[in-house]
Structures are given as C-alpha cells and as structure tokens.
Design a protein around this motif. Structure first.
Motif, PDB file in Angstrom:
ATOM      1  N   UNK A 128     -27.099  -5.099   9.824  1.00 14.71           N
ATOM      2  CA  UNK A 128     -25.644  -5.173   9.655  1.00 14.71           C
ATOM      3  C   UNK A 128     -25.061  -6.283  10.511  1.00 14.71           C
ATOM      4  N   UNK A 129     -25.577  -6.451  11.723  1.00 14.95           N
ATOM      5  CA  UNK A 129     -25.089  -7.518  12.601  1.00 14.95           C
ATOM      6  C   UNK A 129     -25.390  -8.887  11.982  1.00 14.95           C
ATOM      7  N   UNK A 130     -26.603  -9.057  11.430  1.00 13.87           N
ATOM      8  CA  UNK A 130     -26.962 -10.326  10.793  1.00 13.87           C
ATOM      9  C   UNK A 130     -26.086 -10.579   9.573  1.00 13.87           C
ATOM     10  N   UNK A 131     -25.774  -9.537   8.809  1.00 15.03           N
ATOM     11  CA  UNK A 131     -24.924  -9.663   7.632  1.00 15.03           C
ATOM     12  C   UNK A 131     -23.506 -10.060   8.024  1.00 15.03           C
ATOM     13  N   UNK A 132     -22.982  -9.422   9.105  1.00 15.24           N
ATOM     14  CA  UNK A 132     -21.638  -9.786   9.573  1.00 15.24           C
ATOM     15  C   UNK A 132     -21.598 -11.244  10.011  1.00 15.24           C
ATOM     16  N   UNK A 133     -22.649 -11.672  10.696  1.00 15.98           N
ATOM     17  CA  UNK A 133     -22.717 -13.047  11.176  1.00 15.98           C
ATOM     18  C   UNK A 133     -22.715 -14.018   9.988  1.00 15.98           C
ATOM     19  N   UNK A 134     -23.514 -13.740   8.956  1.00 12.85           N
ATOM     20  CA  UNK A 134     -23.571 -14.612   7.778  1.00 12.85           C
ATOM     21  C   UNK A 134     -22.239 -14.624   7.028  1.00 12.85           C
ATOM     22  N   UNK A 135     -21.597 -13.452   6.906  1.00 13.97           N
ATOM     23  CA  UNK A 135     -20.283 -13.385   6.250  1.00 13.97           C
ATOM     24  C   UNK A 135     -19.255 -14.189   7.019  1.00 13.97           C
ATOM     25  N   UNK A 136     -19.298 -14.119   8.334  1.00  9.85           N
ATOM     26  CA  UNK A 136     -18.369 -14.872   9.169  1.00  9.85           C
ATOM     27  C   UNK A 136     -18.594 -16.371   8.993  1.00  9.85           C
ATOM     28  N   UNK A 137     -19.846 -16.801   8.973  1.00  7.81           N
ATOM     29  CA  UNK A 137     -20.152 -18.216   8.762  1.00  7.81           C
ATOM     30  C   UNK A 137     -19.665 -18.677   7.393  1.00  7.81           C
ATOM     31  N   UNK A 138     -19.869 -17.854   6.377  1.00  8.14           N
ATOM     32  CA  UNK A 138     -19.435 -18.206   5.024  1.00  8.14           C
ATOM     33  C   UNK A 138     -17.913 -18.324   4.960  1.00  8.14           C
ATOM     34  N   UNK A 139     -17.209 -17.425   5.617  1.00  6.84           N
ATOM     35  CA  UNK A 139     -15.744 -17.475   5.634  1.00  6.84           C
ATOM     36  C   UNK A 139     -15.267 -18.750   6.320  1.00  6.84           C
ATOM     37  N   UNK A 140     -15.903 -19.107   7.436  1.00 12.33           N
ATOM     38  CA  UNK A 140     -15.528 -20.345   8.131  1.00 12.33           C
ATOM     39  C   UNK A 140     -15.760 -21.560   7.239  1.00 12.33           C
ATOM     40  N   UNK A 141     -16.866 -21.578   6.519  1.00  7.54           N
ATOM     41  CA  UNK A 141     -17.143 -22.698   5.615  1.00  7.54           C
ATOM     42  C   UNK A 141     -16.123 -22.768   4.479  1.00  7.54           C
ATOM     43  N   UNK A 142     -15.712 -21.615   3.951  1.00  7.74           N
ATOM     44  CA  UNK A 142     -14.687 -21.611   2.895  1.00  7.74           C
ATOM     45  C   UNK A 142     -13.363 -22.147   3.419  1.00  7.74           C
TER      46      UNK A 142
END
Length: 195
Positions: free
Chosen positions: A37-51
C-alpha cells in the motif's frame, strides 16, 4: 577512451541483469500488505505530480508552436500561399474544361454529363492553360462510336402520334364522371329492363 568505459558499463549492466533473476528465484519474500500500500501511494503521488506538471507545460507548448509559426520566414509563408493559389487555379481550370466538354457534348449526347465523366479532362489543357477544343470534339465523336446508346435520339424517323386521353373505351365521346353507386344503379336498371 570514453568508448571503452561505455562498453564496460554496458557489460556490467548485462551481468547485473543476468544475476538479478537468479537472486529473485532463489527466495521470494512473503507478501506485505502495508509495504504494498505504501508503494502504491508513492506511485500514485508521483503520477499526480507528473499530471500537474503536464497541465502546466501544455500552454507553454502551445505558445512555443505559435512562436514557431510566427518565426516562419517570408519565403515559407509565400510558398504556402503559392501552393494554395495553384490548387485554386487547378480547380478553376478543371471546371472550365468540364463546362467546355459539356457544352460541346450537348449537341450530340442525350446526357452531356456522361461525356464529362468519361473523358480525362486534364488532357485538354496545355501548359499555358489553353483548352484544345478540336481534341475534345475528336474524343467526343470517338466516345459516341464506343457508346452509341449515349447519343441523342434520332428524330428523322416517323413520329408516333401523341395519345389522346379523350378517346378510349367510352365509345361515344367524353365520359361524365360518376360515382360507383350511380354506376351500380344504372347497371341494375338496364338489367331489370332487359328482363
């Protein structure tokens, strides 16, 4: 010398990638839900920043395109205008040739548009834009030889009389319109008198 270091680095990376699967296959770690879950949150956060960065950069890319178009040389703009004018001129010449073919075909063809569709209109214009009407006439007569059913009907033969609708099965001149009830009553009276 830099080429040697690059090839050494590529070889080392290949050796690491070959060794990595062996290490992974020897022992697998058990699934840890919190870590996943922590890795998923991190990836979602990175994706949001890129968007967000993409949304910020899109207007800048559009502005760069506008500046690029504005910086086109005068020759490029004139070249585009020249191309557009040539296309318009070609359309006008095709329309002029088509109307000339149709006008010449109207004297011989039942439907002059058949001739326009059957002939190659670009073959009748020279480099100066002059239309060769003699060649059009020759090609039209050749087309009529190949397709005689496209010709105007021959009016030199005897004419058939036009139908006269006042003549017909009534026998004694024009019929007066009657209703079906009146016709039935007249039929019955004639039948009863004949008895």
């Amino acid at each position: 010398m830099p080429e040697e270091t690059q090839t050494e680095q590529v070889e080392e990376q290949q050796q690491e990638t070959e060794a990595a699967p062996e290490a992974d296959t020897s022992e697998e770690e058990p699934f840890d839900r919190k870590r996943a879950e922590a890795a998923l949150r991190k990836k979602n956060s990175e994706a949001e920043n890129l968007r967000k960065r993409l949304r910020e950069l899109e207007p800048l890319a559009a502005k760069a395109k506008e500046l690029e178009d504005a910086q086109k040389t005068e020759a490029e703009r004139l070249g585009e205008q020249l191309t557009a004018q040539r296309e318009r001129a070609e359309k006008a010449v095709r329309a002029a040739v088509a109307s000339k073919v149709e006008a010449l075909a109207a004297k011989q063809f039942a439907d002059p548009e058949d001739a326009v569709g059957a002939l190659d209109l670009t073959a009748y214009v020279d480099a100066d834009g002059v239309i060769d009407t003699d060649q059009i006439r020759a090609d039209l007569s050749e087309l009529l030889k190949r397709k005689p059913h496209w010709a105007l009907p021959d009016d030199s033969g005897p004419r058939r009389p036009a139908p006269d609708r006042t003549q017909g099965s009534s026998g004694n001149g024009a019929r007066t319109p009657t209703s079906p009830g009146d016709e039935f009553a007249g039929f019955m009276q004639r039948a009863l008198k004949g008895r």
